[in-house]
Design a protein around this motif. Structure first.
Motif, PDB file in Angstrom:
ATOM      1  N   TYR A  13       0.841  -1.200   0.000  1.00 59.28           N
ATOM      2  CA  TYR A  13       0.000   0.000   0.000  1.00 59.28           C
ATOM      3  C   TYR A  13       0.874   1.247   0.000  1.00 59.28           C
ATOM      4  CZ  TYR A  13      -4.720  -1.922   0.515  1.00 59.28           C
ATOM      5  OH  TYR A  13      -5.931  -2.536   0.296  1.00 59.28           O
ATOM      6  N   ASP A  14       1.975   1.218   0.779  1.00 57.80           N
ATOM      7  CA  ASP A  14       2.906   2.340   0.763  1.00 57.80           C
ATOM      8  C   ASP A  14       3.565   2.479  -0.608  1.00 57.80           C
ATOM      9  OD1 ASP A  14       2.593   3.576   3.167  1.00 57.80           O
ATOM     10  OD2 ASP A  14       4.377   2.741   4.118  1.00 57.80           O
TER      11      ASP A  14
ATOM     12  N   LYS B 266       2.340   1.676  -3.471  1.00 54.57           N
ATOM     13  CA  LYS B 266       1.384   2.151  -4.472  1.00 54.57           C
ATOM     14  C   LYS B 266       0.942   3.591  -4.219  1.00 54.57           C
ATOM     15  CE  LYS B 266      -3.100   1.182  -6.622  1.00 54.57           C
ATOM     16  NZ  LYS B 266      -2.574   1.242  -7.994  1.00 54.57           N
ATOM     17  N   TYR B 267       0.552   3.892  -2.969  1.00 52.96           N
ATOM     18  CA  TYR B 267      -0.072   5.180  -2.685  1.00 52.96           C
ATOM     19  C   TYR B 267       0.850   6.191  -2.012  1.00 52.96           C
ATOM     20  CZ  TYR B 267      -4.332   2.496  -3.554  1.00 52.96           C
ATOM     21  OH  TYR B 267      -5.295   1.696  -4.116  1.00 52.96           O
ATOM     22  N   GLY B 268       1.949   5.709  -1.410  1.00 52.80           N
ATOM     23  CA  GLY B 268       2.812   6.608  -0.657  1.00 52.80           C
ATOM     24  C   GLY B 268       2.244   6.975   0.694  1.00 52.80           C
TER      25      GLY B 268
ATOM     26  N   ARG C 181      -0.705   5.092   3.900  1.00 52.36           N
ATOM     27  CA  ARG C 181      -1.609   3.985   4.208  1.00 52.36           C
ATOM     28  C   ARG C 181      -2.337   4.255   5.516  1.00 52.36           C
ATOM     29  NH1 ARG C 181       1.142   0.310   7.932  1.00 52.36           N
ATOM     30  NH2 ARG C 181       3.316   0.964   8.147  1.00 52.36           N
ATOM     31  N   SER C 182      -3.436   3.567   5.684  1.00 51.42           N
ATOM     32  CA  SER C 182      -4.179   3.619   6.937  1.00 51.42           C
ATOM     33  C   SER C 182      -3.604   2.554   7.859  1.00 51.42           C
ATOM     34  CB  SER C 182      -5.665   3.369   6.685  1.00 51.42           C
ATOM     35  OG  SER C 182      -6.383   3.361   7.898  1.00 51.42           O
TER      36      SER C 182
END
Length: 435
Positions: free
Chosen positions: A158-159, A161-163, A165-166
């Protein structure tokens, strides 16, 4: 234009739009915003651009899930549901109760009632909004995981891909996202049952090294009561006890195990699915593999079919006492050429061991330092008992979507009665008559 390096707003007064893909940053700074309209367009041809939202499933019966594990709540929006179907929260709540955490000692101890509320579109033909509040969040359990990645979890990707995360609860990677799927799947199951008498039943057929032998469960007579008779959801009492013992053995050690969920579909309408890219088994595979922790999918004879010859594997046809074309065996798993043939559809989904465990593991932090991590929190020692209603839901969503596609394409005009069966709906008509 005097030169390629000198641009003025006057140069563009004859054209109200500018393609900035061909301009440098210095060129853009020289433009007068008051005199031109700048169009920011991608360099990629339109045919290469994709919509990568990823939270909506289906084409005709469309479901969008929303919410996160430690947010205010989770749920779904169901679009395309046929109108005038008797529907209430109780239709969804049964399956949500089967999915909810804290239901036994072999599931996560998180306590949630997962009580759903329909707030709009109760089968009026408009979108149906379903909401389930989160009530038992413990965000402090994730302090260590805010800086360190759990091995084999979605934290790192997730990091990547999006930079961002929750952290608390894993956000959208949490299995709480599946609440929306299960709620929508319950609606699909009800319609399929009313319309065609279709039954979708899933059960646990393997936990770690405890494997339910093939043939022990009779798929013609399997019932929901058999599946729900024990906490692991295995219809055979002897093997259920062995599976429970296997989960208990790793649970007390802070470890986890995986397993397999088998799903069958009885009375599936014939003709569902399309040739080539939209084959029914391909749609089922995508649906099943979109569930958290899935690692494998097979239907019919699956990989075991590779050990057979064609003469051993082929399902020979015959005509039954009602004049219907049937197959004597069902190694095809109810699907041939990507299209349902009316036999029992059977498939199996493999789930990995839960990645969040209370055992010391090597990992790295977000700033790339190697450390050791013992994850805290409340997590399932084995996901398959609670995955059973999730699998049923995804299979139901596929079949509902395909049923609507089949009705709109192949039954728009009178059918060929020599080869096609009518899509009758006696149960649905009776249900509407009682409303």
């Amino acid at each position: 234009m005097a030169s390629s390096s000198t641009l003025t707003s006057k140069s563009f007064l004859d054209s109200s739009r500018i393609d900035t893909a061909s301009l440098s940053s210095a060129d853009l700074r020289k433009l007068s915003i008051s005199s031109v309209q700048i169009s920011f367009r991608s360099r990629l041809p339109k045919k290469l651009q994709i919509n990568a939202a990823g939270s909506t499933f289906g084409n005709n019966f469309r479901v969008t899930t929303f919410g996160e594990s430690h947010g205010g709540g989770v749920g779904c929006i169901i679009d395309g549901c046929p109108p005038r179907i008797p529907l209430s929260e109780s239709d969804m709540q049964f399956d949500l109760d089967r999915r909810r955490p804290g239901q036994s000692r072999i599931t996560t101890p998180r306590k949630e009632t997962d009580t759903c509320k329909i707030s709009s579109g109760q089968t009026t033909g408009t979108p149906i909004h379903v909401f389930v509040p989160n009530t038992d969040q413990r965000g402090f359990d994730y302090n260590e995981m805010s800086v360190a990645y759990r091995p084999s979890h979605a934290d790192a990707t997730y990091d990547m891909k999006y930079g961002v995360r929750s952290v608390q609860g894993g956000g959208r990677s949490s299995a709480r996202e599946t609440i929306g799927r299960v709620a929508a799947g319950a609606v699909a199951k009800k319609i399929l049952k009313l319309y065609a008498g279709t039954e979708i039943l899933a059960y646990v057929s393997q936990v770690h090294k405890v494997v339910l032998p093939e043939g022990v469960v009779n798929h013609d007579s399997l019932s929901l009561d058999q599946i729900e008779s024990n906490i692991v959801r295995c219809p055979d009492p002897e093997y259920a006890e062995k599976m429970i013992a296997a989960i208990d053995a790793v649970r007390v050690k802070g470890d986890s195990v995986g397993g397999v969920v088998t799903c069958i579909v009885r009375n599936a309408p014939r003709g569902l699915g399309s040739p080539v890219f939209d084959k029914l088994e391909a749609e089922l595979a995508k649906a099943a593999m979109s569930l958290p922790a899935t690692k494998g999918f097979e239907f019919g004879s699956g990989f075991a079919g590779t050990f057979l010859s064609g003469s051993e594997h082929n399902d020979e046809f015959y005509t039954d006492e009602h004049g219907r074309i049937r197959t004597r065996t069902n190694r095809s798993g109810g699907i041939q050429g990507g299209i349902s043939n009316g036999e029992i559809i059977n498939l199996r989904i493999a789930f990995k061991p839960t990645s969040t465990i209370a055992r010391k593991q090597h990992t790295v932090t977000r700033d790339k330092k190697e450390i050791e991590l013992i994850a805290r929190g409340r997590h399932d020692p084995c996901v398959v008992p609670r995955a059973v209603p999730m699998v049923e839901a995804m299979v139901a969503l596929v079949l509902m979507d395909q049923l609507m596609a089949q009705y709109s394409q192949s039954y728009l005009f009178p059918i060929n009665p020599d080869l096609q069966e009518p899509l009758t709906m006696p149960r649905l008509e009776a249900a509407n008559a009682s409303v």
